[in-house]
Design an enzyme around this catalytic site. Sequence first.
Site, PDB file in Angstrom:
ATOM      1  N   ARG A 107      62.860  50.741  23.148  1.00 29.86           N
ATOM      2  CA  ARG A 107      64.011  49.858  22.914  1.00 29.86           C
ATOM      3  C   ARG A 107      63.780  48.425  23.390  1.00 29.86           C
ATOM      4  O   ARG A 107      64.288  47.481  22.796  1.00 29.86           O
ATOM      5  CB  ARG A 107      65.247  50.463  23.592  1.00 29.86           C
ATOM      6  CG  ARG A 107      66.516  49.665  23.450  1.00 29.86           C
ATOM      7  CD  ARG A 107      67.750  50.511  23.760  1.00 29.86           C
ATOM      8  NE  ARG A 107      67.590  51.355  24.908  1.00 29.86           N
ATOM      9  CZ  ARG A 107      68.035  51.078  26.142  1.00 29.86           C
ATOM     10  NH1 ARG A 107      68.670  49.945  26.366  1.00 29.86           N
ATOM     11  NH2 ARG A 107      67.862  51.929  27.134  1.00 29.86           N
TER      12      ARG A 107
ATOM     13  N   ASN B 139      26.663  19.429  32.637  1.00 23.64           N
ATOM     14  CA  ASN B 139      27.882  19.112  33.362  1.00 23.64           C
ATOM     15  C   ASN B 139      29.111  19.241  32.462  1.00 23.64           C
ATOM     16  O   ASN B 139      29.801  18.274  32.166  1.00 23.64           O
ATOM     17  CB  ASN B 139      27.769  17.694  33.935  1.00 23.64           C
ATOM     18  CG  ASN B 139      28.872  17.376  34.936  1.00 23.64           C
ATOM     19  OD1 ASN B 139      29.174  16.222  35.164  1.00 23.64           O
ATOM     20  ND2 ASN B 139      29.463  18.390  35.529  1.00 23.64           N
TER      21      ASN B 139
ATOM     22  N   ASN C 156      30.661  14.257  33.407  1.00 23.85           N
ATOM     23  CA  ASN C 156      30.827  13.140  34.344  1.00 23.85           C
ATOM     24  C   ASN C 156      29.455  12.552  34.669  1.00 23.85           C
ATOM     25  O   ASN C 156      28.523  13.304  34.932  1.00 23.85           O
ATOM     26  CB  ASN C 156      31.488  13.644  35.628  1.00 23.85           C
ATOM     27  CG  ASN C 156      31.592  12.563  36.677  1.00 23.85           C
ATOM     28  OD1 ASN C 156      32.214  11.541  36.460  1.00 23.85           O
ATOM     29  ND2 ASN C 156      30.965  12.791  37.818  1.00 23.85           N
TER      30      ASN C 156
ATOM     31  N   GLN D 143      70.881  55.749  23.293  1.00 24.13           N
ATOM     32  CA  GLN D 143      69.857  54.750  23.011  1.00 24.13           C
ATOM     33  C   GLN D 143      68.495  55.266  23.460  1.00 24.13           C
ATOM     34  O   GLN D 143      68.397  56.165  24.287  1.00 24.13           O
ATOM     35  CB  GLN D 143      70.200  53.436  23.710  1.00 24.13           C
ATOM     36  CG  GLN D 143      70.531  53.580  25.177  1.00 24.13           C
ATOM     37  CD  GLN D 143      71.166  52.328  25.754  1.00 24.13           C
ATOM     38  OE1 GLN D 143      71.599  51.447  25.036  1.00 24.13           O
ATOM     39  NE2 GLN D 143      71.220  52.243  27.083  1.00 24.13           N
TER      40      GLN D 143
ATOM     41  N   GLU E  38      28.621  23.753  47.412  1.00 23.07           N
ATOM     42  CA  GLU E  38      27.765  22.567  47.326  1.00 23.07           C
ATOM     43  C   GLU E  38      28.104  21.567  48.423  1.00 23.07           C
ATOM     44  O   GLU E  38      28.575  20.470  48.166  1.00 23.07           O
ATOM     45  CB  GLU E  38      27.908  21.958  45.910  1.00 23.07           C
ATOM     46  CG  GLU E  38      26.767  21.057  45.481  1.00 23.07           C
ATOM     47  CD  GLU E  38      27.094  19.589  45.658  1.00 23.07           C
ATOM     48  OE1 GLU E  38      26.345  18.916  46.388  1.00 23.07           O
ATOM     49  OE2 GLU E  38      28.095  19.128  45.076  1.00 23.07           O
TER      50      GLU E  38
ATOM     51  N   LYS F 183      45.596  65.891  25.552  1.00 23.00           N
ATOM     52  CA  LYS F 183      45.701  65.926  27.014  1.00 23.00           C
ATOM     53  C   LYS F 183      44.572  65.123  27.660  1.00 23.00           C
ATOM     54  O   LYS F 183      44.784  64.327  28.575  1.00 23.00           O
ATOM     55  CB  LYS F 183      45.693  67.374  27.519  1.00 23.00           C
ATOM     56  CG  LYS F 183      45.959  67.490  29.006  1.00 23.00           C
ATOM     57  CD  LYS F 183      46.048  68.939  29.437  1.00 23.00           C
ATOM     58  CE  LYS F 183      47.338  69.579  29.006  1.00 23.00           C
ATOM     59  NZ  LYS F 183      48.527  69.014  29.708  1.00 23.00           N
TER      60      LYS F 183
ATOM     61  N   TYR G  52      26.194   7.364  38.635  1.00 27.53           N
ATOM     62  CA  TYR G  52      26.021   8.718  39.164  1.00 27.53           C
ATOM     63  C   TYR G  52      25.161   9.550  38.219  1.00 27.53           C
ATOM     64  O   TYR G  52      25.370   9.572  37.008  1.00 27.53           O
ATOM     65  CB  TYR G  52      27.383   9.401  39.359  1.00 27.53           C
ATOM     66  CG  TYR G  52      27.251  10.849  39.726  1.00 27.53           C
ATOM     67  CD1 TYR G  52      26.909  11.221  41.023  1.00 27.53           C
ATOM     68  CD2 TYR G  52      27.426  11.848  38.771  1.00 27.53           C
ATOM     69  CE1 TYR G  52      26.752  12.553  41.371  1.00 27.53           C
ATOM     70  CE2 TYR G  52      27.277  13.182  39.104  1.00 27.53           C
ATOM     71  CZ  TYR G  52      26.934  13.535  40.401  1.00 27.53           C
ATOM     72  OH  TYR G  52      26.775  14.855  40.733  1.00 27.53           O
TER      73      TYR G  52
END
Length: 710
Positions: free
Chosen positions: A348, A254, A378, A342, A478, A450, A102
């Site tokens: 916390r 690739n 590949n 708390q 593709e 602010k 390939y």
Amino acid sequence: METIVENGNGKTMEFCMKDPLNWEMASESMKGSHLDEVKNMVAEFRKPVVQLAGKTLTIGQVAAIAARDDGVTVELAEAAREGVKASSDWVMDSMNKGTDSYGVTTGFGATSHRRTKQGGALQKELIRFLNAGIFGNGTETSHTLPHSATRAAMLVRINTLLQGYSGIRFEILEAITKFLNTNITPCLPLRGTITASGDLVPLSYIAGLLTGRPNSKAVGPTGEKINAEEAFRLAGISTGFFELQPKEGLALVNGTAVGSGMASMVLYEANILAVLSEVISAIFAEVMNGKPEFTDHLTHKLKHHPGQIEAAAIMEHILDGSGYVKAAQKLHEMDPLQKPKQDRYALRTSPQWLGPQIEVIRSATKMIEREINSVNDNPLIDVSRNKALHGGNFQGTPIGVAMDNTRLAIASIGKLLFAQFSELVNDYYNNGLPSNLTGSRNPSLDYGFKGAEIAMASYCSELQFLANPVTNHVQSAEQHNQDVNSLGLISSRKTSEAVEILKLMSSSFLVALFQAVDLRHIEENVRLAVKNTVSQVAKRTLTTGVNGELHPSRFSEKDLLRVVDREYVFAYADDPCLTTYPLMQKLRETLVGHALDNGENEKDVNTSIFHKIAIFEEELKAILPKEVENARASVENGIPAISNRIEECRSYPLYKFVREELGTELLTGEKVRSPGEELDKVFTAMCEGKLVDPLLACLEAWNGAPLPIC
């Protein structure tokens, strides 16, 4: 046991048999603390040489090559030459023997049914048709991949090809290395890749420069645009443009190097920002007078998650021995039943919130580090078994998934910072700091942070939008050959944007936190001045009667001082004797209470406490405003009665850097300087990596373990 011969070098290796699934290797890589990993990353980033051998490339090294275009060089391991040559020779031999492979004798992708014996011409055509990127006539840099990302991609691609499974000449790798070392960067399109089959389109422009394509452009050492001929001359490549041999074009394009290269850059920053968020959360607890109990090791050990446990331990280390924590403890002891038991969630539960994000970022880092050391093209050339393996390592799914997850983690960190920032600037939640963190004497003409809070909301909103995944938007490409694809580079790009926004948020929050630090310093000095003044006035006006006899009102001094301790300084500091402000109201209420308890003595003008109230208030009004102003002026002039508590805290290195080295100062409406000017200084320093050392200095003494449970 069957062994596999490493391509061309005659040595045997057993990596296919030992730890065959690689889970052991993945597990080993997660040992130790996240902070130690970040320190190692920074150390790798700062090394002057990156030595490539194909298997040991790190995130820090990729980030260094990307960012440090003149301070680091790349060296190729000579030992890799033989293996690279062996795979290249195999391709030529197989081509000559008529072997069908390939991309060597076939067409590409969905048209791989086509055949040709013109291997070199096929590679040339591959590069031509993949040069499909758009640059906007070469003038619009917004359509060009950042040069830092291109450098990262070049490094990662060299590392992959060095492993000798790709069928490419070593000389081509040397040429790319020369480009890196002489700071010559090919121009790659920003868009156009789906990172499967690799990053074909952008990588084809590196190949285009190597082959001298007329449309190829690069950026030279001083930022000038140059063509391929000039690039070769400046890089000292005297062999001329490369005529690609069979498979070499495919070997260059690739692969996943562009996506994983940018991902490496992103993760280097993300890991540092994760540590910064832990330290920032601890500083937030300090200036908010938070209760340090939320970092107790047992709480987090019972939850089991290592990211949470480490985040809590780091915060615990920062808070251990902190002067703010000690002062807050005394504050919480006053009227405890009238205060929340708390702190709110943003403080916390910050370890529980940050812990999973750190684990995600760390996991993504390991995933990308494996990817940049992988062979991802590949076909793969297996010289030892005399075959070309047709597979799909070009599929960049680890990149897309890692980047989507990282971006979600970054968005979560940003959300926490925004929640903390919102509490910090809100006088309903911030335990006595002025609204908007205004630093002026006249709060009616100072609106502090602010604008910055509005900007933070904007940053956070954009960051939450970016948290949406990229990888679920795959399109079949593709001719339906690439019907699933990773979108790795797209996800990396979006995560890079997210990192920039988190930097904006972190720099804004740091400036706000250190504004709060300085306001606490003013608060402490003003409170001392008020306390001393109230005490002195009480002694002069309440101790004795008209004839010098001891007066019942003398017993009220202690309660009057308790009022000063309880009242928020910035609730009255701009006009301390204003009767509608809480200080004067509470002082009067205290004296009235003593008068009501005075019984029959109130009927005698000589022992009446009611008659003393006006005298006390009149003298206090004559003295207190001046004393408050003097206390504030002393702080501003660097001669405070009480030094800034931050100087004795483990978070001090960050404060010192931001205030002294960057030259920021307390922001007030009385000054010309805008918040944005100060925020810019910190953001720029963060982008330049200057915040790393002071950040790590805050944790220098941490031994990597929580405090013992007592």
